[in-house]
Design an enzyme around this catalytic site. Sequence first.
Site, short mmCIF file in Angstrom:
data_model
loop_
_atom_site.label_atom_id
_atom_site.label_comp_id
_atom_site.label_asym_id
_atom_site.label_seq_id
_atom_site.Cartn_x
_atom_site.Cartn_y
_atom_site.Cartn_z
N HIS A 50 -8.47 1.30 -0.90
CA HIS A 50 -8.28 0.40 -2.04
C HIS A 50 -9.59 -0.19 -2.55
O HIS A 50 -9.67 -1.34 -2.96
CB HIS A 50 -7.28 -0.72 -1.68
CG HIS A 50 -5.97 -0.18 -1.19
ND1 HIS A 50 -5.12 0.53 -2.02
CD2 HIS A 50 -5.39 -0.19 0.03
CE1 HIS A 50 -4.06 0.91 -1.32
NE2 HIS A 50 -4.20 0.50 -0.08
N SER B 235 0.83 -1.20 0.00
CA SER B 235 0.00 0.00 0.00
C SER B 235 0.87 1.25 0.00
O SER B 235 1.66 1.45 -0.92
CB SER B 235 -0.98 -0.04 1.18
OG SER B 235 -1.90 1.01 1.11
#
Length: 317
Positions: free
Chosen positions: A193, A90
């Site tokens: 996400h 991430s």
Amino acid sequence: MLAIVCPGQGAQKPGFLSPWRELPGVAEALASLSEPAGIDLLRHGTESDADTIRDTAVAQPLLVASGIIAASALYQGEGLPSADAFAGHSVGELTAAALAGVLSNEDAMRLVAVRSQAMAKAAAAEPTSMAAVVGGVREDVVATIERHGLRAANINSAAQVVAAGTTAQIAALAQDGPARARVIPLQVAGAFHTPHMAGAREELAAFAPRLRPHDPTVPLISNASGEVISSGARYLELIVDQVAAPVDWEACMATLRDRGVTAMIEVAPAGTLTGLAKRELKGIALANLNTPDDLDAARTLVREHAGAAAAHTAQEN
């Protein structure tokens, strides 16, 4: 072959930068990184409490800066061979991009400042959250997540998928989860996400043209299906999409396995990704670079494993 990996949001702990500030030049380096980040990194990394550094707009710049500081200390004046691959989970992918030479440290901090603020803004628009689903059969896990209207936001390993969506959907999943699996709500304030981050993606897309990316000097592995990035332009395209698309760390580990990784160092705050590697990449050497006390062991790993891929290529040619 040595991989250096960089953790994502949630790995930070109060005071985790305190040991690093004792090294010469670290306080000055953090001050320099604080300017493009727009926050006081030294204060947040040494004094702020858990609630303060849980804030997305604080946590993400703090994580990128800490990885840059730890990796810099690792290689400072040692003449060590470069790692053979970089990857990050991430927001850790921004750290990895800086270490791989795709972004300057300043541009990495500018990008994470925009990213973190945009994601915090998107998260505030609607009550959303995430939950880790551990165990179960992958097909059943994904089907149950989708049945509750959630998205599989992080594919972390064969045994762990992170679901994301509204807080009501997360609560329903906790009550009616997949068979033989545990549902663990995460302390995050956003469905990262997923399409809930569409607004953040738009802000990043508008900002990205201001950056000057370079092609990687060392292979950089993307969260998008474990793709090995070959150009700076491709990196920007993928990192913009990443905020609203799943993180596939399982695919990143598969790419490392396929490339013959023999060792992995996780930069501070370390432990999450080496923990996954311990189960998924059995037999490789692992090191967590959490404090300066870990530097000697990490350097030994670099000397023993780094450069193996380059040497193999040279022999073939």
